[in-house]
Scaffold this motif. Structure first.
Motif, PDB file in Angstrom:
ATOM      1  N   LEU A 148      27.048 -32.421  12.955  1.00 39.11           N
ATOM      2  CA  LEU A 148      26.669 -33.745  13.561  1.00 39.11           C
ATOM      3  C   LEU A 148      28.007 -34.156  14.038  1.00 39.11           C
ATOM      4  CD1 LEU A 148      24.665 -36.126  14.420  1.00 39.11           C
ATOM      5  CD2 LEU A 148      25.161 -37.002  12.291  1.00 39.11           C
ATOM      6  N   TYR A 149      28.938 -34.251  13.128  1.00 38.62           N
ATOM      7  CA  TYR A 149      30.425 -34.896  13.676  1.00 38.62           C
ATOM      8  C   TYR A 149      30.797 -34.291  14.795  1.00 38.62           C
ATOM      9  CZ  TYR A 149      30.875 -37.390   9.272  1.00 38.62           C
ATOM     10  OH  TYR A 149      30.573 -38.645   7.994  1.00 38.62           O
ATOM     11  N   ASP A 150      30.713 -33.022  14.902  1.00 38.27           N
ATOM     12  CA  ASP A 150      31.039 -32.227  16.014  1.00 38.27           C
ATOM     13  C   ASP A 150      30.592 -32.948  17.481  1.00 38.27           C
ATOM     14  OD1 ASP A 150      32.439 -30.397  14.598  1.00 38.27           O
ATOM     15  OD2 ASP A 150      30.440 -29.056  14.903  1.00 38.27           O
ATOM     16  N   HIS A 151      29.327 -33.619  17.008  1.00 37.41           N
ATOM     17  CA  HIS A 151      28.824 -34.179  18.710  1.00 37.41           C
ATOM     18  C   HIS A 151      29.197 -35.767  18.635  1.00 37.41           C
ATOM     19  CE1 HIS A 151      26.225 -30.431  19.248  1.00 37.41           C
ATOM     20  NE2 HIS A 151      26.093 -30.347  17.862  1.00 37.41           N
ATOM     21  N   LEU A 152      29.561 -36.355  17.808  1.00 35.10           N
ATOM     22  CA  LEU A 152      29.846 -37.656  17.726  1.00 35.10           C
ATOM     23  C   LEU A 152      31.218 -38.132  18.265  1.00 35.10           C
ATOM     24  CD1 LEU A 152      28.375 -38.756  13.993  1.00 35.10           C
ATOM     25  CD2 LEU A 152      27.609 -39.011  16.149  1.00 35.10           C
TER      26      LEU A 152
ATOM     27  N   SER B 287      27.814 -43.273  19.862  1.00 34.42           N
ATOM     28  CA  SER B 287      26.545 -42.643  19.829  1.00 34.42           C
ATOM     29  C   SER B 287      25.417 -43.485  19.305  1.00 34.42           C
ATOM     30  CB  SER B 287      26.702 -41.262  18.528  1.00 34.42           C
ATOM     31  OG  SER B 287      27.824 -40.611  19.392  1.00 34.42           O
ATOM     32  N   VAL B 288      24.514 -43.543  20.129  1.00 39.75           N
ATOM     33  CA  VAL B 288      23.078 -43.947  19.488  1.00 39.75           C
ATOM     34  C   VAL B 288      22.390 -42.861  18.922  1.00 39.75           C
ATOM     35  CG1 VAL B 288      21.053 -45.085  20.231  1.00 39.75           C
ATOM     36  CG2 VAL B 288      23.165 -45.945  21.309  1.00 39.75           C
ATOM     37  N   VAL B 289      22.384 -42.930  17.635  1.00 39.93           N
ATOM     38  CA  VAL B 289      21.655 -41.824  16.963  1.00 39.93           C
ATOM     39  C   VAL B 289      19.982 -42.387  16.567  1.00 39.93           C
ATOM     40  CG1 VAL B 289      21.503 -40.420  14.867  1.00 39.93           C
ATOM     41  CG2 VAL B 289      23.721 -40.958  15.849  1.00 39.93           C
TER      42      VAL B 289
ATOM     43  N   ILE C 104      23.363 -40.928  23.769  1.00 33.30           N
ATOM     44  CA  ILE C 104      22.150 -40.847  23.037  1.00 33.30           C
ATOM     45  C   ILE C 104      22.054 -39.630  22.325  1.00 33.30           C
ATOM     46  CG2 ILE C 104      19.702 -41.148  22.668  1.00 33.30           C
ATOM     47  CD1 ILE C 104      19.792 -43.052  25.085  1.00 33.30           C
ATOM     48  N   ILE C 105      21.965 -39.402  20.809  1.00 33.21           N
ATOM     49  CA  ILE C 105      21.702 -38.141  20.198  1.00 33.21           C
ATOM     50  C   ILE C 105      20.324 -38.130  19.421  1.00 33.21           C
ATOM     51  CG2 ILE C 105      22.439 -36.568  18.216  1.00 33.21           C
ATOM     52  CD1 ILE C 105      25.300 -37.327  18.780  1.00 33.21           C
TER      53      ILE C 105
ATOM     54  N   TYR D 274      20.781 -45.978  14.825  1.00 31.49           N
ATOM     55  CA  TYR D 274      22.061 -46.017  14.458  1.00 31.49           C
ATOM     56  C   TYR D 274      22.989 -46.166  15.644  1.00 31.49           C
ATOM     57  CZ  TYR D 274      20.569 -44.904   9.607  1.00 31.49           C
ATOM     58  OH  TYR D 274      20.117 -45.061   8.409  1.00 31.49           O
ATOM     59  N   LEU D 275      23.909 -47.073  15.545  1.00 33.81           N
ATOM     60  CA  LEU D 275      25.042 -47.103  16.665  1.00 33.81           C
ATOM     61  C   LEU D 275      26.164 -46.696  15.687  1.00 33.81           C
ATOM     62  CD1 LEU D 275      26.228 -47.838  19.371  1.00 33.81           C
ATOM     63  CD2 LEU D 275      26.582 -50.171  18.590  1.00 33.81           C
TER      64      LEU D 275
END
Length: 569
Positions: free
Chosen positions: A458-462, A467-469, A497-498, A533-534
Motif C-alpha cells: 500500500l505504501y508504494d501507492h501512497l 490519498s483518499v482510501v 483515490i485508491i 480515510y484521507l
C-alpha cells in the motif's frame, strides 16, 4: 578559501572516492521553485530525494569531497526503510543491509532478557536493519545521481548567511575561492554542530548525560547471528555497558562505556582500543580470533531540541534540529521522519497550492514527536549509562534480581524508536468521525501497510500525494466522492483515490484499484465497506469517516487555509 581533504579516507571494507569540487565565478540566484539543502549526510540526501520526487529542484551542498567515515548511524528501523523506499533508495540499501529482529541483554554470562520485535506478513521491511553509514550514503548518492532535479555541489562550505524576508544569501567557500548563493528556501541538515544554527544563536533545550561511549569497528569473523548484544557490567568494565552489533563485510561494532576518569583522547589511543576489544573478545571466548581495527570515535549521550524548526525561510532537520541518544536507534531514524514530514509540506508551499503557514505544522508535529522520543530515550539512557549514584543503585538492583526473577527482566527493554502518531496535529480533520472510530487508527497515526497478492505494498501507492482510501464491492463508489477529488485536483492538490476492492470488480473514476481480503479490512484496518480515510503524503491519517460525507474532505483542507487561491467550493 576552503580546502577539504583530497586524500581518500581509509577503510577495510569501503572504497572511498574523491569527487570534483564545484565553484562559480559569479553569484548564483536560484530559481523561485528551487530549494537549497546544506549538508549531504543521510538526512540531507534523503530530504533532497523526497523533494525531488515531488518535482522540486534541489541544490545540495557538501563541504567535503567524499562520503562520511565509519559506521556512525548503523541501525535503521522499518519506518526509516519505508521512508527510504519513498526516496527511491531502499532496494539498493537492502541489497547489503543485515535485517534483524532480536536483541539480548546479558549479565554475568546469562541472557537476562531477550527482546523480540514484532513482525507481520504485511511488513515491507524487517523491524531493524544494520548498514554502515558510508554504505547508506553510497546508495543514497547513486539514487541522487539518477535524479535530474538534484545538483550536488561537493567542496562547498557555507561560512556565512544572511536572511531577509524572502531570500537567504549564503557565502560559500571552495578550493577556488568564494561565491554567493541566494535561495528562497534553505534546509539546514548540517549536523549536530550546525554552523547555521550557531550563527543564528539558536540554543537547544534538554539534557546531556555524563556517560561517554567509544565506538570501535573491527573486522573479525564471528559466527554470531545478526542480533543486538548488550553486556551489562562485564568483568573487564565493571558498572558499565558494552554493545555489539554485526555489520556487513565481516565488520563488528563494539560500543563500550568509558570510565568517567578516562578522557576521549586517552580512550582512542591504539593500545587502549586494542585492550578493550581484546578484553571483550576474551570474555566471550573469542580471543583466539584475529581482528583488525577499522574506525573508532567517542560520543556522549544527549537529548536536546530546538524550540522551533522553522525560522522564516530556514528550516532545520536531523541533528541540526535535535540531538538524541543512540540507544533505541533514535538519531538518524528520527531525522528521516523529519525529512519526510518537511519535504511534502515544503513542496506544497513551493509549488504554490499551500501558503507558508503550512510550515508551522512541521515545527508543531516534529517537535511533539521529538519530545516524546526524548522522554523515552531518557529512560533507556539512564539504564544504559546511569547519570547518578541513585540511578546506578537502581540499575544494579535490576541486574541482580534479573538472574532469578522474571518480573524485573522487561526493565532491560531498550524502548526501540517508533513512529510518532500526530494525534494533535494542526492538520487533523475537524470534520470527520475520528472520535467514533477505532483508536488504533486515529487521526495522526500511520495507516497500516498492506501487502497485495502481486507483491506490492500500500505504501508504494501512497507516496508524494494525499490519498483518499476507500473500500469497494461490486465496483460501486459514490460519484460525489470522485467529483470532489477531481475538483481538488483542479486546484493543484496532489490527491488520488485508491479503491481497495473486496471482490476484484474494477471501480471507475479512481486512480488505483487494489484487491484485499475481508480479514485485512476488518482485522488490520478496523474498517467496513463504507469507511473512508484521507491519508497525508507521509502515510499518516489526516481524516476518517464511517461513510462518505459530502464536501468533508474539502472542508478538511479549507479549515487550515491550505489553498492560496482561497477555499474550494
Amino acid at each position: 578559501m576552503h580546502f577539504p581533504t583530497t586524500t581518500p579516507r581509509q577503510s577495510l571494507y569501503y572504497d572511498y572516492q574523491v569527487y570534483p569540487h564545484f565553484h562559480s565565478t559569479q553569484d548564483i540566484v536560484t530559481e523561485e521553485k528551487t530549494v537549497t539543502v546544506v549538508g549531504a549526510g543521510p538526512i540531507g540526501m534523503t530530504t533532497a530525494l523526497l523533494l525531488a520526487k515531488q518535482g522540486i529542484k534541489v541544490i545540495l551542498l557538501s563541504s567535503e569531497l567524499q562520503l562520511s567515515e565509519g559506521s556512525r548511524a548503523l541501525v535503521y528501523t522499518k519506518r526509516s526503510m519505508e521512508i527510504l523506499q519513498n526516496a527511491g533508495a531502499a532496494k539498493r540499501i537492502m541489497s547489503r543491509a543485515l535485517p534483524w529482529t532480536h536483541g539480548n541483554s546479558i549479565y554475568k554470562g546469562q541472557v537476562a532478557f531477550r527482546m523480540e520485535s514484532p513482525v507481520s506478513e504485511h511488513d515491507q521491511f524487517a523491524p531493524l536493519n544494520n548498514l554502515q553509514q558510508n554504505w547508506l550514503e553510497n546508495y543514497l548518492l547513486e539514487t541522487i545521481q539518477e535524479q535530474p532535479n538534484i545538483e550536488l555541489r561537493w567542496g562547498n562550505k557555507v561560512v556565512d548567511h544572511q536572511q531577509d524576508e524572502n531570500i537567504v544569501t549564503l557565502t560559500i567557500h571552495t578550493p577556488e575561492g568564494e561565491y554567493q548563493h541566494s535561495t528562497q528556501w534553505l534546509i539546514a541538515a548540517d549536523g549536530g554542530r550546525s554552523p547555521i544554527r550557531e550563527r543564528m544563536k539558536l540554543r537547544m533545550q534538554g539534557a546531556s548525560y555524563e556517560g561517554r561511549f567509544v565506538i570501535a569497528d573491527i573486522r573479525i569473523h564471528l559466527d554470531y547471528p545478526t542480533e543486538r548484544l548488550a553486556f551489562f557490567s562485564p568483568d573487564w568494565n565493571p558498572g558499565n555497558t558494552i554493545l555489539m552489533h554485526r555489520e556487513p563485510d565481516h565488520i563488528w561494532r563494539f560500543d563500550y562505556q568509558l570510565d568517567p576518569m578516562i578522557t576521549p583522547e586517552e580512550a582512542l589511543k591504539a593500545e587502549n582500543l586494542h585492550k578493550a576489544v581484546n578484553d571483550q573478545l576474551k570474555m566471550i571466548g573469542m580471543d583466539h580470533l584475529e581482528w583488525e581495527m577499522d574506525w573508532s570515535t567517542v560520543y556522549s549521550a544527549r537529548a536536546l531540541t530546538l524550540d522551533h524548526y522553522v525560522h522564516n525561510r530556514i528550516m532545520f532537520v536531523g541533528d541540526a534540529a535535535h540531538l538524541l541518544p543512540i540507544f533505541g536507534v533514535r538519531g538518524a531514524n528520527t531525522g528521516f521522519q523529519d525529512a519526510q514530514d518537511l519535504s511534502w509540506k515544503l513542496a506544497a508551499v513551493v509549488q504554490g497550492w499551500a501558503p507558508e503557514k503550512l510550515l508551522e505544522s512541521y515545527s508543531f508535529d516534529r517537535i511533539s514527536a521529538v519530545r516524546e522520543i526524548i522522554a523515552e530515550a531518557g529512560k533507556s539512557t539512564r539504564f544504559m549509562a546511569p547519570p547518578t549514584e541513585g540511578f546506578r543503585l537502581l540499575r544494579n538492583a535490576v541486574l541482580s534480581l534479573s538472574l532469578e526473577h522474571e518480573f524485573v527482566r522487561p526493565l532491560y527493554h531498550w524502548r526501540t524508536s517508533r513512529p510518532h502518531a500526530y494525534s494533535h496535529s494542526l492538520l487533523n480533520s475537524q470534520f470527520d468521525d475520528n472520535t467514533k472510530m477505532n483508536e488504533l487508527m486515529e487521526n495522526g497515526a500511520l495507516i497500516p501497510n498492506i501487502k497485495f497478492d502481486d507483491g506490492s505494498f500500500l505504501y508504494d501507492h501512497l507516496s508524494a500525494r494525499f490519498s483518499v482510501v476507500t473500500f469497494t464491492q461490486n465496483g460501486q463508489l459514490n460519484v460525489d466522492l470522485v467529483n470532489e477529488v477531481n475538483r481538488l485536483k483542479e486546484h493543484g492538490i496532489p490527491i488520488q483515490i485508491i479503491a481497495l476492492m473486496l471482490d476484484d470488480v474494477y471501480v471507475k473514476g479512481v486512480d488505483h484499484c487494489l484487491s484485499i481480503t475481508a480479514d485485512v479490512l476488518t482485522e488490520r484496518l478496523f474498517s467496513d465497506i463504507n469507511t473512508i480515510y484521507l491519508v497525508r503524503p507521509d502515510h499518516h491519517i489526516n481524516g476518517r469517516w464511517l461513510e462518505y460525507r459530502k464536501q468533508a474532505i474539502t472542508e478538511t483542507f479549507n479549515q487550515y487555509t491550505l489553498f492560496t487561491q482561497g477555499a474550494v467550493a
